[in-house]
Motif scaffolding. Structure first.
Motif, PDB file in Angstrom:
ATOM      1  N   ALA A 141     -15.021 -66.040   2.583  1.00  0.00           N
ATOM      2  CA  ALA A 141     -13.697 -65.663   3.024  1.00  0.00           C
ATOM      3  C   ALA A 141     -13.380 -66.829   3.670  1.00  0.00           C
ATOM      4  O   ALA A 141     -13.567 -67.837   4.300  1.00  0.00           O
ATOM      5  N   LEU A 142     -11.875 -67.747   3.014  1.00  0.00           N
ATOM      6  CA  LEU A 142     -11.004 -68.681   2.842  1.00  0.00           C
ATOM      7  C   LEU A 142      -9.356 -68.269   3.069  1.00  0.00           C
ATOM      8  O   LEU A 142      -9.191 -67.939   2.034  1.00  0.00           O
ATOM      9  N   GLY A 143      -8.843 -68.923   4.632  1.00  0.00           N
ATOM     10  CA  GLY A 143      -7.756 -68.447   4.062  1.00  0.00           C
ATOM     11  C   GLY A 143      -7.054 -69.218   5.083  1.00  0.00           C
ATOM     12  O   GLY A 143      -7.706 -70.471   6.241  1.00  0.00           O
ATOM     13  N   ASP A 144      -6.429 -68.223   5.710  1.00  0.00           N
ATOM     14  CA  ASP A 144      -4.977 -68.942   7.163  1.00  0.00           C
ATOM     15  C   ASP A 144      -5.920 -68.006   8.231  1.00  0.00           C
ATOM     16  O   ASP A 144      -7.170 -67.439   8.442  1.00  0.00           O
ATOM     17  N   GLY A 145      -4.502 -68.120   9.458  1.00  0.00           N
ATOM     18  CA  GLY A 145      -4.995 -68.072  10.658  1.00  0.00           C
ATOM     19  C   GLY A 145      -5.566 -66.340  10.734  1.00  0.00           C
ATOM     20  O   GLY A 145      -5.593 -65.241  12.336  1.00  0.00           O
ATOM     21  N   PHE A 146      -3.934 -66.040  10.038  1.00  0.00           N
ATOM     22  CA  PHE A 146      -3.744 -64.481  10.132  1.00  0.00           C
ATOM     23  C   PHE A 146      -5.754 -63.990   9.217  1.00  0.00           C
ATOM     24  O   PHE A 146      -5.958 -62.849   9.523  1.00  0.00           O
ATOM     25  N   LEU A 147      -5.900 -64.603   7.918  1.00  0.00           N
ATOM     26  CA  LEU A 147      -7.221 -63.921   7.495  1.00  0.00           C
ATOM     27  C   LEU A 147      -8.494 -63.830   8.199  1.00  0.00           C
ATOM     28  O   LEU A 147      -9.216 -62.882   8.368  1.00  0.00           O
ATOM     29  N   TYR A 148      -8.087 -65.578   9.699  1.00  0.00           N
ATOM     30  CA  TYR A 148      -9.497 -64.934  10.222  1.00  0.00           C
ATOM     31  C   TYR A 148      -9.410 -64.326  11.622  1.00  0.00           C
ATOM     32  O   TYR A 148     -10.276 -63.444  11.887  1.00  0.00           O
ATOM     33  N   ASP A 149      -8.590 -63.760  11.849  1.00  0.00           N
ATOM     34  CA  ASP A 149      -7.874 -62.498  13.164  1.00  0.00           C
ATOM     35  C   ASP A 149      -8.065 -61.273  12.595  1.00  0.00           C
ATOM     36  O   ASP A 149      -9.198 -60.897  13.395  1.00  0.00           O
ATOM     37  N   PHE A 150      -7.571 -61.449  11.641  1.00  0.00           N
ATOM     38  CA  PHE A 150      -8.485 -60.291  10.734  1.00  0.00           C
ATOM     39  C   PHE A 150      -9.518 -60.178  10.335  1.00  0.00           C
ATOM     40  O   PHE A 150     -10.003 -58.502  10.906  1.00  0.00           O
ATOM     41  N   LEU A 151     -10.357 -60.743  10.292  1.00  0.00           N
ATOM     42  CA  LEU A 151     -11.498 -59.994  10.450  1.00  0.00           C
ATOM     43  C   LEU A 151     -12.426 -59.861  11.170  1.00  0.00           C
ATOM     44  O   LEU A 151     -12.861 -59.022  11.972  1.00  0.00           O
ATOM     45  N   ARG A 152     -11.587 -59.820  12.741  1.00  0.00           N
ATOM     46  CA  ARG A 152     -12.584 -60.872  14.289  1.00  0.00           C
ATOM     47  C   ARG A 152     -11.668 -59.314  14.138  1.00  0.00           C
ATOM     48  O   ARG A 152     -12.779 -58.717  14.851  1.00  0.00           O
ATOM     49  N   THR A 153     -10.829 -58.443  14.147  1.00  0.00           N
ATOM     50  CA  THR A 153     -10.375 -57.445  14.599  1.00  0.00           C
ATOM     51  C   THR A 153     -10.624 -55.968  13.305  1.00  0.00           C
ATOM     52  O   THR A 153     -10.077 -54.822  13.916  1.00  0.00           O
ATOM     53  N   SER A 154     -11.326 -56.205  12.150  1.00  0.00           N
ATOM     54  CA  SER A 154     -10.952 -55.142  11.055  1.00  0.00           C
ATOM     55  C   SER A 154     -12.732 -54.740  11.698  1.00  0.00           C
ATOM     56  O   SER A 154     -12.826 -55.047  10.931  1.00  0.00           O
ATOM     57  N   PRO A 155     -12.363 -53.114  12.353  1.00  0.00           N
ATOM     58  CA  PRO A 155     -14.364 -52.676  11.802  1.00  0.00           C
ATOM     59  C   PRO A 155     -14.655 -52.129  10.012  1.00  0.00           C
ATOM     60  O   PRO A 155     -15.578 -51.924  10.107  1.00  0.00           O
ATOM     61  N   ASP A 156     -13.523 -51.295   9.065  1.00  0.00           N
ATOM     62  CA  ASP A 156     -13.731 -51.836   8.471  1.00  0.00           C
ATOM     63  C   ASP A 156     -13.949 -53.018   7.235  1.00  0.00           C
ATOM     64  O   ASP A 156     -13.630 -52.463   6.535  1.00  0.00           O
ATOM     65  N   VAL A 157     -14.417 -53.601   7.518  1.00  0.00           N
ATOM     66  CA  VAL A 157     -14.302 -54.873   6.775  1.00  0.00           C
ATOM     67  C   VAL A 157     -15.995 -55.212   6.729  1.00  0.00           C
ATOM     68  O   VAL A 157     -16.166 -55.937   7.973  1.00  0.00           O
ATOM     69  N   GLU A 158     -16.375 -55.769   5.862  1.00  0.00           N
ATOM     70  CA  GLU A 158     -18.296 -56.292   5.550  1.00  0.00           C
ATOM     71  C   GLU A 158     -18.677 -56.910   4.910  1.00  0.00           C
ATOM     72  O   GLU A 158     -17.678 -57.318   4.146  1.00  0.00           O
ATOM     73  N   ALA A 159     -19.192 -58.369   4.965  1.00  0.00           N
ATOM     74  CA  ALA A 159     -19.705 -59.499   4.182  1.00  0.00           C
ATOM     75  C   ALA A 159     -20.894 -58.994   4.041  1.00  0.00           C
ATOM     76  O   ALA A 159     -22.120 -58.326   4.777  1.00  0.00           O
ATOM     77  N   HIS A 160     -20.996 -59.719   2.465  1.00  0.00           N
ATOM     78  CA  HIS A 160     -22.543 -58.839   1.955  1.00  0.00           C
ATOM     79  C   HIS A 160     -22.851 -60.007   0.824  1.00  0.00           C
ATOM     80  O   HIS A 160     -22.049 -61.172   0.709  1.00  0.00           O
ATOM     81  N   PRO A 161     -24.460 -60.441   1.294  1.00  0.00           N
ATOM     82  CA  PRO A 161     -24.975 -61.431   0.125  1.00  0.00           C
ATOM     83  C   PRO A 161     -24.283 -61.335  -1.246  1.00  0.00           C
ATOM     84  O   PRO A 161     -24.385 -60.766  -1.564  1.00  0.00           O
ATOM     85  N   VAL A 162     -24.481 -62.754  -1.230  1.00  0.00           N
ATOM     86  CA  VAL A 162     -23.323 -63.369  -3.116  1.00  0.00           C
ATOM     87  C   VAL A 162     -24.515 -62.630  -4.305  1.00  0.00           C
ATOM     88  O   VAL A 162     -23.967 -61.814  -5.359  1.00  0.00           O
ATOM     89  N   GLU A 163     -25.330 -62.141  -4.360  1.00  0.00           N
ATOM     90  CA  GLU A 163     -26.377 -61.692  -4.639  1.00  0.00           C
ATOM     91  C   GLU A 163     -26.196 -60.261  -5.619  1.00  0.00           C
ATOM     92  O   GLU A 163     -26.476 -59.608  -6.007  1.00  0.00           O
ATOM     93  N   TYR A 164     -25.402 -59.451  -4.065  1.00  0.00           N
ATOM     94  CA  TYR A 164     -25.161 -58.425  -4.142  1.00  0.00           C
ATOM     95  C   TYR A 164     -23.637 -58.429  -4.498  1.00  0.00           C
ATOM     96  O   TYR A 164     -23.510 -57.449  -5.711  1.00  0.00           O
TER      97      TYR A 164
END
Ligand code: COA
Length: 450
Positions: A288-311
């Motif tokens: 993820a790379l963007g602005d403060g809105f994006l980082y706040d969104f990642l902090r507060t959204s339970p329905d977002v997941e990060a997974h490895p790139v090979e997947y």
């Protein structure tokens, strides 16, 4: 209950044992080390600063190789500073403006430019862990949870595989790094050194949008159906598309890069991930790379997941959702439909990244399509981006290109003959270049003389 609290004490003790200053932590980097540096917002500023100071201090450090993608200004000011390039040798797998500037300087001095490894993003973890054999990771993580886990937050990508490879993990704990869930966690017991440093995450300035971007954005939005599962690439064009999707419904996200534009679509309810067959209800990304809105969104959204790139970037995984639409930018398209998306004026500008991963994954998805877009011209209208012959490597081969878009419209190349492709692509070129391109196509025997 008692067992749980004892475990917590263990994790806190393990944390304290590993906590040190940035200068002490970079003391663990040996001469000859092969270091993976986290990309984008995951690059750890205090560790980078300390590593640059150690290299500059003449403390005997030599032959360190830094492997990374998409470096940023903080790396440019520290470990990638030109005077350190011979001690901390940069090996880029995706250039940004930092490597382009270093290349330009080194070429003036007729010295070798920044080292570069061509690779599809999905293969970078294997390349780093198996072929290169990196032995150290420097990255930023979130604060530790009660069970001793840190989250890689914005950067699961290749960092996750390196955390599992036995490499020495030197991590910067930053309270601004969101604790994102998914397959992106690192346990304190695996870590060699922890450095505490709270700094706002690096923000990507909003790309300046032109009228042409908006025209292309509107064309692409018209090619996306309600319920589609999206991947959006990097740059002004994908952002212009996101703005045009405000009236869509039930979109999903399975993307390499999580952008501010995509986060706004989730927040506004346009994306609900309800039609996804895999990870239903969840937004999936690898970095993820963007602005403060994006980082706040990642902090507060339970329905977002990060997974490895090979997947995330595995075409077979991408194809498990129906109706996948991938949207990426390109630099040049030849009259057969092959795209160069990484070389400009004969030099490496960016890299392949995940473009081909998603072009293939989207086409393998039921009802899926990939879209490659560019302005019809560059250099203030002097250069056509539809060309008879590419001036750089083939990022997406003609066999894979599906839908192409410029401000003059779109063309679906699948099922088209070479002559039909040439005619369709000439129709997407700027009118000033169409006659010349037609002559080139006739000379190459691709289309007949009229
Ligand atoms: N000849 C000369 N100059 C060219 C050119 C060409 N054929 N094509 C582009 N340029 C110039 C542009 O005019 C622009 O100049 P400016 O900054 O002075 O306006 C500059 O080079 C950058 O081009 P632009 O098209 O604006 O680039 P971008 O920032 O939108 O990025 C890609 C486009 C293709 C480079 C980028 O999307 C990329 O690296 N893609 C490959 C990786 C990928 O798609 N990954 C997928 C998921 S993230």
């Amino acid at each position: 209950m008692q067992r749980k609290s004892l475990q917590m004490v263990d994790h806190v003790a393990a944390y304290r044992d590993r906590l040190m200053s940035a200068a002490e932590a970079v003391g663990l980097v040996a001469s000859g080390a092969k270091v993976a540096m986290a990309l984008g917002a995951g690059a750890p500023p205090a560790i980078l600063q300390a590593l640059a100071e150690r290299a500059r201090s003449g403390g005997g450090l030599h032959d360190v190789r830094l492997y990374y993608m998409l470096s940023t200004a903080v790396a440019a000011r520290t470990v990638l500073a030109a005077d350190l390039n011979d001690i901390l040798r940069p090996v880029s797998i995706f250039h940004s403006g930092v490597e382009r500037a270093l290349d330009a300087e080194r070429l003036k001095a007729q010295a070798p430019a920044v080292d570069f490894i061509p690779a599809a993003f999905q293969h970078v973890p294997r390349l780093l862990c198996e072929h290169v054999g990196v032995d150290t990771l420097i990255a930023t993580v979130s604060p530790m949870d009660a069970d001793g886990w840190f989250s890689l937050g914005t950067n699961a990508d290749y960092a996750h595989a390196v955390t599992r490879s036995g490499a020495k993990l030197i991590l910067e704990v930053n309270r601004h790094m969101p604790f994102v869930r998914g397959e992106c966690l690192v346990h304190v017991s695996q870590v060699a050194a922890l450095v505490e440093h709270d700094a706002p995450l690096l923000e990507l300035p909003q790309a300046e949008r032109t009228e042409t971007d908006d025209r292309i954005g509107a064309i692409i939005a018209g090619l996306i159906d309600d319920g589609a599962c999206l991947q959006m690439g990097i740059g002004a064009l994908p952002d212009a598309v996101c703005e045009r999707l405000a009236g869509h419904r039930h979109l999903g996200i399975h993307t390499e890069m999580m952008t501010s534009g995509l986060a706004r679509l989730v927040a506004s309810g346009v994306v609900d991930n309800s039609r996804k067959r895999m990870h239903a209800g969840k937004t999936i990304y690898t970095f993820a790379l963007g602005d403060g809105f994006l980082y706040d969104f990642l902090r507060t959204s339970p329905d977002v997941e990060a997974h490895p790139v090979e997947y995330v970037n595995d075409p077979a995984v991408i194809a498990r959702n129906d109706g996948v639409v991938s949207v990426n930018a390109t630099v040049q398209i030849d009259l057969h439909g092959a795209c160069n998306s990484e070389h400009i004026r004969g030099r490496q500008f960016s890299a392949t990244g995940g473009q081909l991963d998603f072009v293939r994954g989207a086409y393998a998805s039921k009802g899926g399509r990939s879209i490659l877009a560019c302005h019809s011209t560059a250099a203030g209208g002097k250069i056509s981006r539809i060309v008879p012959v590419l001036e750089g490597p083939v990022t997406t081969p003609r066999t894979d290109t599906h839908i192409v878009v410029t401000e003059y419209g779109w063309a679906d190349l699948k099922g088209k003959t070479l002559a039909e492709r040439a005619h369709a692509l000439i129709g997407l070129a700027h009118p000033d270049f169409r006659e010349g391109l037609e002559r080139d196509a006739v000379a190459a025997g691709v289309i007949g003389r009229r």
